[in-house]
Design a protein around this motif. Structure first.
Motif, PDB file in Angstrom:
ATOM      1  N   ASN A 220       0.854  -1.150  -0.143  1.00 16.97           N
ATOM      2  CA  ASN A 220       0.070   0.064  -0.063  1.00 16.97           C
ATOM      3  C   ASN A 220       0.980   1.301  -0.063  1.00 16.97           C
ATOM      4  O   ASN A 220       1.509   1.406   0.948  1.00 16.97           O
ATOM      5  N   PRO A 221       1.074   1.848  -1.089  1.00 15.94           N
ATOM      6  CA  PRO A 221       1.865   3.023  -1.046  1.00 15.94           C
ATOM      7  C   PRO A 221       1.658   4.454  -0.420  1.00 15.94           C
ATOM      8  O   PRO A 221       2.371   5.220  -0.133  1.00 15.94           O
ATOM      9  N   VAL A 222       0.206   4.308   0.164  1.00 16.99           N
ATOM     10  CA  VAL A 222      -0.335   5.110   0.602  1.00 16.99           C
ATOM     11  C   VAL A 222       0.316   5.420   2.036  1.00 16.99           C
ATOM     12  O   VAL A 222       0.949   6.382   2.308  1.00 16.99           O
ATOM     13  N   ILE A 223       0.286   4.291   2.652  1.00 17.93           N
ATOM     14  CA  ILE A 223       0.852   4.359   4.029  1.00 17.93           C
ATOM     15  C   ILE A 223       2.112   3.723   3.993  1.00 17.93           C
ATOM     16  O   ILE A 223       2.822   3.672   5.045  1.00 17.93           O
ATOM     17  N   GLY A 224       2.594   3.247   2.938  1.00 14.85           N
ATOM     18  CA  GLY A 224       3.912   2.485   3.008  1.00 14.85           C
ATOM     19  C   GLY A 224       4.226   1.239   3.556  1.00 14.85           C
ATOM     20  O   GLY A 224       5.234   1.096   4.125  1.00 14.85           O
ATOM     21  N   LYS A 225       3.139   0.350   3.627  1.00 11.75           N
ATOM     22  CA  LYS A 225       2.883  -0.880   4.334  1.00 11.75           C
ATOM     23  C   LYS A 225       2.877  -2.032   3.379  1.00 11.75           C
ATOM     24  O   LYS A 225       2.359  -1.804   2.188  1.00 11.75           O
ATOM     25  N   GLU A 226       3.480  -3.220   3.866  1.00 10.98           N
ATOM     26  CA  GLU A 226       3.313  -4.513   2.855  1.00 10.98           C
ATOM     27  C   GLU A 226       1.903  -4.956   3.156  1.00 10.98           C
ATOM     28  O   GLU A 226       1.482  -5.183   4.223  1.00 10.98           O
ATOM     29  N   ILE A 227       1.416  -5.462   1.982  1.00  9.19           N
ATOM     30  CA  ILE A 227      -0.109  -6.312   1.947  1.00  9.19           C
ATOM     31  C   ILE A 227       0.167  -7.495   2.091  1.00  9.19           C
ATOM     32  O   ILE A 227      -0.571  -8.296   2.600  1.00  9.19           O
ATOM     33  N   ARG A 228       0.868  -7.971   1.138  1.00 12.79           N
ATOM     34  CA  ARG A 228       1.075  -9.418   0.850  1.00 12.79           C
ATOM     35  C   ARG A 228       2.263  -9.866   0.175  1.00 12.79           C
ATOM     36  O   ARG A 228       3.060  -9.044  -0.657  1.00 12.79           O
ATOM     37  N   THR A 229       2.847 -11.228   0.252  1.00 10.52           N
ATOM     38  CA  THR A 229       4.100 -11.641  -0.286  1.00 10.52           C
ATOM     39  C   THR A 229       3.847 -12.860  -1.292  1.00 10.52           C
ATOM     40  O   THR A 229       2.992 -13.746  -0.829  1.00 10.52           O
ATOM     41  N   LEU A 230       4.210 -12.593  -2.500  1.00  8.63           N
ATOM     42  CA  LEU A 230       3.923 -14.200  -3.386  1.00  8.63           C
ATOM     43  C   LEU A 230       5.288 -14.600  -3.344  1.00  8.63           C
ATOM     44  O   LEU A 230       6.262 -14.453  -3.777  1.00  8.63           O
ATOM     45  N   GLU A 231       5.194 -15.839  -2.920  1.00  7.68           N
ATOM     46  CA  GLU A 231       6.339 -16.873  -2.730  1.00  7.68           C
ATOM     47  C   GLU A 231       6.455 -17.577  -4.188  1.00  7.68           C
ATOM     48  O   GLU A 231       5.624 -18.284  -4.517  1.00  7.68           O
ATOM     49  N   THR A 232       7.587 -17.418  -4.786  1.00  2.00           N
ATOM     50  CA  THR A 232       7.510 -17.935  -6.023  1.00  2.00           C
ATOM     51  C   THR A 232       8.259 -19.253  -6.329  1.00  2.00           C
ATOM     52  O   THR A 232       8.184 -19.810  -7.273  1.00  2.00           O
ATOM     53  N   GLY A 233       8.705 -19.664  -4.995  1.00  3.03           N
ATOM     54  CA  GLY A 233       9.094 -21.202  -5.302  1.00  3.03           C
ATOM     55  C   GLY A 233      10.658 -21.261  -5.363  1.00  3.03           C
ATOM     56  O   GLY A 233      11.299 -22.093  -4.632  1.00  3.03           O
TER      57      GLY A 233
END
Length: 685
Positions: free
Chosen positions: A640-653
């Motif tokens: 979320n660039p508005v508040i600068g927080k991570e939303i989620r992580t995609l693990e690519t394997g």
């Protein structure tokens, strides 16, 4: 420094200025495979090749390991056979590298009658050096060691691979997370054994190698388990099995306990339960030995109560033969698989002194960060969406760049295999392959009308292609180094290109005529990324000189320079509002900038390695827009660039992520990089 790759050279280190080795007078090879610079010998394979530490000049001098096999064979037949075996082994290593505790295969090739295999460099210390520094392991540490490494052995054994040379030197404790990484699967050793069969050569190390492997040259999963037991003995007692083997062959394995309290030790002892596990690992008779890694894990987790002071041990994910990310996924199937994944990632409480063992399914994402207040594009919020990756198969080497056509129908990908592929987004099928570049292709971009594709290559050229026919329109020449980035202006009339460190320039081209409009100069190192503002009036460029520059396209003048990063800028992207710019850097951070003021808004931290690519989901304004980043830590993150927080992580394997792109409707994310599944898409259904 530059290493001579003559395997018989006694003093291979040379000055960068040398053309011939100062020691053996062999001609020096500055770049193996056109990109890997050998700088230090790591190990010698006794005249059959060497292992080198090298720098990948196409990846900002990133460290890697180059293994050389130099067969001294007479005639073309044996060499052809050796080459075929080398390729087969490299293919197998590429499959194994999808496991996070096995180094990634980066390349394999033949050059100057030598065979080379390039693998990921693991930053850490092998267990022999660790033991020499810190001393003998405790019983608890031996249990932790086994529970961390056994799932890796299970993974390779299920795929029919036997390591054959497990010992402390071939196990590295990764510095970043403390996990154990199994190295040296020995393509060169397999070849050496093939070449020297008549001499009775056996792959393995005396004292660590099982009897059946030494006598008959045959190895089984149980053979690796013997080597694992011998490694435990070494780490526990400080006595090298190789020294005992020289004196008494396999006689030591039936009386290994006597070395627990040998002179100079600290009165080490083990529990009856661990002793029985080691007894069974060290059986000379293969029939009496553990037959699988699962059998050892079962005994360790059911018979050995651990102290509550032991930190949680993470058992590596169980990888199944058929992976969900290889199949196209419908919305209905998404729901079913999501339920299965939740069940597969449930916490299994084993009741072993308060220690929890976590088991997860492959290629799933980590749990999302705490909820945030800012809206995310409809129809669903990102935190409610199920992401299941789909692999697109076709490229034979790293994918360096991905781009969606503005009409939302096509995905373009550029690769080290010197090809560009166009994919039908709906079906996931390859439409066509574009060939013509003479070297690696680093970047691709679609024109706003989706009719033209631009590509930039290490061959120092830019090519414009007709997307509908696949035909080459024209080639643009003028840069004196490889093309690292291309971008079309919003009106499609101008193409911008950035070039590597021997050029350091940005060029603006007339798309219709192919003529050079102007050259922008000011960076003091290679220009890694260029991007147009949504209104087409400003160009942003990110450079290896650690700066971002903003240019007035009407005048060609520099507007301002943005500094503050500790390392190279690898990617820049404008937010849809045209006021905010995101930059990804080698310093593992993402920075958000206010372009009106030139001030830093946020620094986003969370990636554990270089941030190679950043992109915004499309929207009319920044509020509610998600930022996506791809990293060499093998993840894609949503922010979320508005508040600068991570939303989620995609693990690519597996494999680094070099590039990310988002479809025009914001519903699909594409990621390109290294590893087995080098091109993946996630559908936000």
């Amino acid at each position: 420094m530059l290493c001579c790759v003559n395997p018989d050279c006694q003093n291979p280190r040379n000055s960068d200025k040398n053309n011939y080795c100062h020691s053996c007078r062999a001609e020096l090879i500055p770049l193996l495979g056109g990109r890997y610079c050998p700088i230090q010998v790591l190990s010698d394979e006794g005249g059959f090749g060497r292992t080198y530490l090298a720098e990948d000049v196409h990846k900002l001098n990133e460290c890697c390991v180059v293994k050389q096999f130099a067969p001294k064979l007479q005639g073309t037949g044996p060499l052809t056979k050796a080459t075929q075996l080398f390729k087969q082994e490299a293919s197998r290593l590429q499959e194994l590298a999808e496991h996070p505790q096995i180094p990634t295969l980066l390349a394999y090739f033949e050059q100057n009658h030598y065979l080379f295999l390039v693998q990921q460099f693991i930053d850490g210390q092998n267990l022999l050096k660790e033991w020499e520094t810190r001393g003998n392991y405790s019983e608890i540490e031996i249990r932790e060691f086994l529970l961390d490494l056994l799932p890796v052995l299970k993974f390779i054994h299920v795929r029919g691979v036997i390591h054959r040379d497990i010992k402390p030197q071939n196990i590295i404790r990764r510095r970043s997370d403390g996990r154990l990484v199994l190295i040296d699967f020995g393509a060169s050793k397999q070849l050496t054994a093939t070449v020297q069969t008549k001499m009775g050569t056996v792959i393995g190390s005396h004292g660590y190698t099982a009897l059946e492997q030494m006598q008959d040259g045959k190895a089984y999963p149980a053979s690796d388990l013997f080597s694992l037991g011998a490694t435990c003995f070494h780490l526990l007692t400080g006595v090298r099995p190789s020294q005992l083997w020289i004196k008494q062959g396999y006689g030591w394995v039936s009386s290994w306990r006597q070395y627990l309290t040998s002179p100079g030790k600290d009165g080490i002892s083990v529990s009856i339960e661990l002793g029985e596990v080691l007894d069974k690992l060290l059986q000379q008779d293969i029939q009496k030995r553990y037959q699988s890694a699962d059998e050892v894990i079962t005994d360790l987790t059911t018979r050995l109560p651990l102290s509550s002071s032991v930190p949680p041990t993470i058992i590596t994910p169980t990888f199944t033969a058929t992976r969900v990310n290889k199949e196209p996924v419908s919305s209905k199937l998404n729901k079913n698989l999501k339920s299965q994944l939740l069940l597969g990632s449930s916490i299994l409480i084993l009741g072993l002194g308060g220690v929890w063992y976590f088991q997860t399914r492959p290629h799933t994402m980590s749990e999302f960060s705490p909820s945030i207040s800012s809206p995310i594009p409809s129809p669903k919020s990102v935190s409610e969406t199920s992401f299941l990756p789909k692999s697109l198969k076709g490229h034979s080497s790293d994918v360096n760049s991905v781009a969606f056509s503005p009409d939302g129908t096509t995905l373009g990908s550029a690769s080290d295999d010197k090809t560009i592929k166009l994919w039908n987004i709906a079906s996931g099928e390859a439409i066509r392959t574009l060939e013509g570049h003479a070297n690696w292709i680093w970047t691709v971009a679609f024109s706003p009308d989706s009719k033209t594709l631009a590509s930039g290559s290490a061959d120092k050229t830019i090519k414009l292609w007709n997307v509908e026919t696949g035909k080459l329109i024209r080639t643009l020449q003028g840069h004196s180094d490889g093309i690292t980035s291309v971008a079309f202006s919003p009106d499609g009339k101008i193409l911008a290109s950035g070039s590597a460190s021997k050029d350091m320039k940005i060029k603006l081209w007339n798309v219709e005529t192919g003529k050079l409009i102007r050259t922008l100069e000011g960076h003091t190192n290679g220009v890694q990324s260029v991007a147009f503002s949504p209104d087409g009036k400003t160009l942003a460029s990110g450079s290896w000189d650690k700066t971002i520059k903003l240019w007035n396209l009407e005048t060609g003048k520099l507007i301002r320079t943005l500094g503050g990063n500790a390392e190279s800028i690898l990617s820049v992207a404008f937010a849809p509002d045209g006021i905010t710019l995101a930059s990804g850097s080698s310093d593992k951070t993402i920075k958000l900038w206010n372009l009106k003021t030139g001030k830093l808004i946020h620094t986003l931290k969370g990636h554990k390695d270089k941030v190679n690519s950043v992109a915004f989901l499309p929207s009319a304004n920044l509020n509610g827009v998600t930022l996506v980043s791809g990293s060499s830590d093998k993840t894609i993150k949503l922010w979320n660039p508005v508040i600068g927080k991570e939303i989620r992580t995609l693990e690519t394997g597996s494999g680094y992520i070099y590039a990310v792109a988002i479809s025009p409707d914001g519903q699909t994310i594409a990621g390109g990089g290294s590893g087995e599944n080098i091109l993946k898409i996630w559908e936000m259904n």
